[in-house]
Design a protein around this motif. Structure first.
Motif, PDB file in Angstrom:
ATOM      1  N   ASP A   1       5.837  10.671   5.051  1.00 30.01           N
ATOM      2  CA  ASP A   1       6.433  11.163   6.224  1.00 30.01           C
ATOM      3  C   ASP A   1       5.724  10.789   7.440  1.00 30.01           C
ATOM      4  O   ASP A   1       6.457  10.903   8.427  1.00 30.01           O
ATOM      5  CB  ASP A   1       6.802  12.691   5.861  1.00 30.01           C
ATOM      6  CG  ASP A   1       7.568  12.925   4.881  1.00 30.01           C
ATOM      7  OD1 ASP A   1       8.645  12.389   4.544  1.00 30.01           O
ATOM      8  OD2 ASP A   1       7.677  14.262   4.466  1.00 30.01           O
ATOM      9  N   ASP A   2       4.619  10.601   7.178  1.00 34.54           N
ATOM     10  CA  ASP A   2       3.834  10.123   8.614  1.00 34.54           C
ATOM     11  C   ASP A   2       2.671   9.238   8.300  1.00 34.54           C
ATOM     12  O   ASP A   2       2.323   8.994   7.086  1.00 34.54           O
ATOM     13  CB  ASP A   2       3.519  11.229   9.345  1.00 34.54           C
ATOM     14  CG  ASP A   2       2.440  12.266   8.679  1.00 34.54           C
ATOM     15  OD1 ASP A   2       1.336  11.787   8.261  1.00 34.54           O
ATOM     16  OD2 ASP A   2       2.785  13.342   8.462  1.00 34.54           O
ATOM     17  N   GLU A   3       2.412   8.271   9.274  1.00 32.19           N
ATOM     18  CA  GLU A   3       1.328   7.299   8.909  1.00 32.19           C
ATOM     19  C   GLU A   3      -0.055   7.874   8.552  1.00 32.19           C
ATOM     20  O   GLU A   3      -0.668   7.207   7.681  1.00 32.19           O
ATOM     21  CB  GLU A   3       1.126   6.592  10.253  1.00 32.19           C
ATOM     22  CG  GLU A   3       0.290   5.487   9.849  1.00 32.19           C
ATOM     23  CD  GLU A   3       0.491   4.218  11.001  1.00 32.19           C
ATOM     24  OE1 GLU A   3       0.705   4.731  12.385  1.00 32.19           O
ATOM     25  OE2 GLU A   3       0.223   3.050  10.792  1.00 32.19           O
ATOM     26  N   ALA A   4      -0.404   9.285   8.792  1.00 25.77           N
ATOM     27  CA  ALA A   4      -1.701   9.750   8.528  1.00 25.77           C
ATOM     28  C   ALA A   4      -1.800   9.902   7.024  1.00 25.77           C
ATOM     29  O   ALA A   4      -2.793   9.694   6.734  1.00 25.77           O
ATOM     30  CB  ALA A   4      -1.769  10.902   9.517  1.00 25.77           C
TER      31      ALA A   4
ATOM     32  N   PRO B   1      -2.347   5.329  -8.681  1.00 23.21           N
ATOM     33  CA  PRO B   1      -2.084   6.273  -7.575  1.00 23.21           C
ATOM     34  C   PRO B   1      -1.326   7.547  -8.169  1.00 23.21           C
ATOM     35  O   PRO B   1      -1.127   8.389  -7.147  1.00 23.21           O
ATOM     36  CB  PRO B   1      -1.702   5.571  -6.709  1.00 23.21           C
ATOM     37  CG  PRO B   1      -1.664   4.088  -6.773  1.00 23.21           C
ATOM     38  CD  PRO B   1      -1.724   4.004  -8.435  1.00 23.21           C
ATOM     39  N   GLY B   2      -0.983   7.455  -9.321  1.00 22.37           N
ATOM     40  CA  GLY B   2      -0.003   8.339  -9.653  1.00 22.37           C
ATOM     41  C   GLY B   2       0.861   8.112 -10.824  1.00 22.37           C
ATOM     42  O   GLY B   2       0.743   7.101 -11.262  1.00 22.37           O
TER      43      GLY B   2
ATOM     44  N   GLN C   1      -3.962   8.276   1.738  1.00 20.00           N
ATOM     45  CA  GLN C   1      -3.842   7.548   0.525  1.00 20.00           C
ATOM     46  C   GLN C   1      -4.476   6.487   0.413  1.00 20.00           C
ATOM     47  O   GLN C   1      -5.214   6.096  -0.646  1.00 20.00           O
ATOM     48  CB  GLN C   1      -2.400   7.476   0.043  1.00 20.00           C
ATOM     49  CG  GLN C   1      -2.035   6.780  -1.051  1.00 20.00           C
ATOM     50  CD  GLN C   1      -2.330   7.520  -2.299  1.00 20.00           C
ATOM     51  OE1 GLN C   1      -3.366   7.790  -2.884  1.00 20.00           O
ATOM     52  NE2 GLN C   1      -1.186   8.144  -2.908  1.00 20.00           N
ATOM     53  N   ALA C   2      -4.347   5.604   1.325  1.00 16.81           N
ATOM     54  CA  ALA C   2      -4.646   4.017   1.541  1.00 16.81           C
ATOM     55  C   ALA C   2      -6.503   4.129   1.290  1.00 16.81           C
ATOM     56  O   ALA C   2      -6.872   3.446   0.576  1.00 16.81           O
ATOM     57  CB  ALA C   2      -4.499   3.361   2.548  1.00 16.81           C
TER      58      ALA C   2
ATOM     59  N   LEU D   1       4.181   2.579   1.396  1.00 18.02           N
ATOM     60  CA  LEU D   1       2.984   1.718   1.127  1.00 18.02           C
ATOM     61  C   LEU D   1       3.113   0.861  -0.148  1.00 18.02           C
ATOM     62  O   LEU D   1       3.516   0.994  -1.099  1.00 18.02           O
ATOM     63  CB  LEU D   1       1.890   2.900   0.680  1.00 18.02           C
ATOM     64  CG  LEU D   1       0.625   2.331   0.011  1.00 18.02           C
ATOM     65  CD1 LEU D   1      -0.198   1.720   1.332  1.00 18.02           C
ATOM     66  CD2 LEU D   1      -0.390   3.753  -0.358  1.00 18.02           C
ATOM     67  N   TRP D   2       2.797  -0.450   0.383  1.00 17.96           N
ATOM     68  CA  TRP D   2       2.890  -1.644  -0.402  1.00 17.96           C
ATOM     69  C   TRP D   2       1.583  -2.012  -1.012  1.00 17.96           C
ATOM     70  O   TRP D   2       0.932  -2.336  -0.353  1.00 17.96           O
ATOM     71  CB  TRP D   2       3.490  -2.944   0.432  1.00 17.96           C
ATOM     72  CG  TRP D   2       3.630  -3.993  -0.448  1.00 17.96           C
ATOM     73  CD1 TRP D   2       3.114  -4.238  -1.687  1.00 17.96           C
ATOM     74  CD2 TRP D   2       4.212  -5.245   0.004  1.00 17.96           C
ATOM     75  NE1 TRP D   2       3.325  -5.806  -1.976  1.00 17.96           N
ATOM     76  CE2 TRP D   2       4.030  -6.345  -0.946  1.00 17.96           C
ATOM     77  CE3 TRP D   2       4.959  -5.520   0.972  1.00 17.96           C
ATOM     78  CZ2 TRP D   2       4.562  -7.508  -0.715  1.00 17.96           C
ATOM     79  CZ3 TRP D   2       5.543  -6.836   1.192  1.00 17.96           C
ATOM     80  CH2 TRP D   2       5.123  -7.882   0.321  1.00 17.96           C
ATOM     81  N   LEU D   3       1.297  -1.542  -2.468  1.00 16.74           N
ATOM     82  CA  LEU D   3       0.094  -1.747  -2.671  1.00 16.74           C
ATOM     83  C   LEU D   3       0.230  -2.918  -3.901  1.00 16.74           C
ATOM     84  O   LEU D   3       1.208  -3.216  -4.592  1.00 16.74           O
ATOM     85  CB  LEU D   3      -0.396  -0.679  -3.884  1.00 16.74           C
ATOM     86  CG  LEU D   3      -0.733   0.785  -3.118  1.00 16.74           C
ATOM     87  CD1 LEU D   3      -0.894   1.887  -3.998  1.00 16.74           C
ATOM     88  CD2 LEU D   3      -2.026   0.659  -2.204  1.00 16.74           C
ATOM     89  N   GLU D   4      -0.772  -3.783  -3.951  1.00 15.25           N
ATOM     90  CA  GLU D   4      -0.884  -5.057  -4.676  1.00 15.25           C
ATOM     91  C   GLU D   4      -2.048  -5.297  -5.340  1.00 15.25           C
ATOM     92  O   GLU D   4      -3.409  -4.825  -4.720  1.00 15.25           O
ATOM     93  CB  GLU D   4      -0.461  -6.364  -3.559  1.00 15.25           C
ATOM     94  CG  GLU D   4       0.082  -7.592  -4.612  1.00 15.25           C
ATOM     95  CD  GLU D   4       0.886  -8.349  -3.778  1.00 15.25           C
ATOM     96  OE1 GLU D   4       1.463  -7.943  -2.548  1.00 15.25           O
ATOM     97  OE2 GLU D   4       0.847  -9.603  -4.080  1.00 15.25           O
TER      98      GLU D   4
END
Length: 360
Positions: free
Chosen positions: A288-291, A335-336, A296-297, A259-262
């Motif tokens: 570990d998976d897209e879901a 996010p953490g 998170q997104a 996940l590339w957050l900007e």
DNA sequence: TTCCAGGCCC
DNA sequence: GGGCCTGGAA
């Protein structure tokens, strides 16, 4: 227990020992002469006998090719001209300088070693291979390389290149995946050392240079080799079959989502745990998976993340497929544990090579 | 695209 | 004995 009807090979001798001893003087003589005439002399770490500089080069050259090391070596020396400056630096800065070189435990051990030299050896590297080998990140072969280059110590190296050179020279039939056979080869390496300590730097460098050039893994140039005629594998025309190593790699596949957050030109980075892959480096959050990534997104933005082309990265034991998903946030969020890093500051963080490429 | 080399640590 | 990373060769 079977009865002993014949002499049993002991841990300290075998059938090759006599041959090796007979070979030794001529082998060393030819190798040293060849190194002085045809070997490498112009590399930056060959212009000095300063153990700090030699040590730094040897650690960088572990698992890394000369052309890659050159730039890192100069940058490191410019920033850390002495073992004390390195010891006094923060580990994070050392890791950042190491980024892209791989095998990041080398950087941690480098820093730990520098601190031990500062704190336990009065700022001077010890002058014997045995003492050097007690320091973090310096194993038997690296200790021997430093001691022979800097202090003329008569002590054997046995890295991958040298295993190939000696494995061929002796047509060594032991399987080097076995530690007992490797031990045998170490003993032969010691028997082959030149008699004079003054020859040790050229001899050690000669083994490295021969392994890096003529005695290549594939298509060795036996016709040009200084030990042609002495080399048993070459005499039999089977150089490429040595050394013998049966260990075969079991590779698996790992697929993960990145996940590339900007937000306002800053990128969210998280520091990886101190052990495992990319230990202590900074990376994008992994799922570990897209879901899981989408969950998170969704918690951070109303828009869906944008899929980017997959990144393939190979490690020793698995092929890693990474699926980057980019999400630009309107509102800032935390996010953490991690940090929002401006693009201009990325160089101060140790990033794994594929991430540096992705962001760059 | 896949394969492989490479020294030390735990 | 398994894990670590990357670049370059096949």
């Amino acid at each position: 227990m079977p009865t002993l009807s014949a002499p049993t090979p002991t841990a300290t001798t075998d059938a090759l020992d006599t041959t090796v001893a007979a070979l030794a003087p001529d082998f060393a003589l030819r190798l040293v002469a060849w190194q002085r005439q045809h070997g490498r002399h112009a590399l930056p770490w060959q212009q000095t006998r300063d153990p700090y500089r030699v040590w730094l080069s040897e650690i960088m050259l572990q698992q890394t090719q000369v052309t890659t090391v050159l730039g890192y070596y100069q940058r490191f020396l410019a920033r850390f001209p002495t073992v004390r400056t390195l010891a006094d630096a923060h580990l994070d800065e050392v890791l950042a300088m190491w980024q892209g070189l791989g095998y990041y435990s080398r950087a941690r051990n480098l820093h730990r070693c520098a601190q031990a030299v500062r704190d336990q050896h009065g700022g001077e590297f010890p002058r014997t291979a045995a003492q050097l080998a007690e320091l973090s990140g310096i194993g038997r072969s690296t200790a021997a390389a430093i001691a022979s280059f800097c202090f003329d110590e008569r002590v054997a190296i046995l890295d991958g290149n040298v295993k190939r050179v000696l494995g061929r020279l002796l047509a060594f039939d032991g399987d080097l995946a076995s530690s007992a056979q490797e031990k045998r080869l170490w003993r032969h390496a010691e028997t082959l050392l030149p008699a004079a300590g003054a020859d040790m730097p050229s001899y050690t460098q000669g083994l490295m240079d021969l392994g890096a050039s003529l005695c290549a893994t594939r298509s060795p140039q036996c016709l040009l080799c200084p030990v042609q005629g002495l080399c048993e594998a070459q005499r039999r025309g089977v150089a490429e079959q040595f050394p013998i190593k049966t260990r075969k790699l079991k590779r698996s596949r790992r697929e993960q989502w990145w996940l590339w957050l900007e937000h306002e030109g800053r990128i969210w980075l998280e520091q990886r745990p101190a052990t495992g892959v990319w230990a202590g480096l900074w990376s994008l959050p992994l799922f570990d998976d897209e879901a899981q990534l989408l969950a998170q997104a969704q918690a951070l933005a109303a828009t869906a993340p944008e899929p980017l082309p997959r990144v393939d990265h190979a490690l020793t034991h698995f092929d890693w497929v990474l699926h980057p998903r980019r999400l630009v946030l309107e509102r800032r969020a935390e996010p953490g544990p991690g940090a929002w890093v401006a693009r201009d500051d990325l160089a101060r963080y140790a990033l794994p090579a594929p991430l540096k490429k992705l962001l760059g």
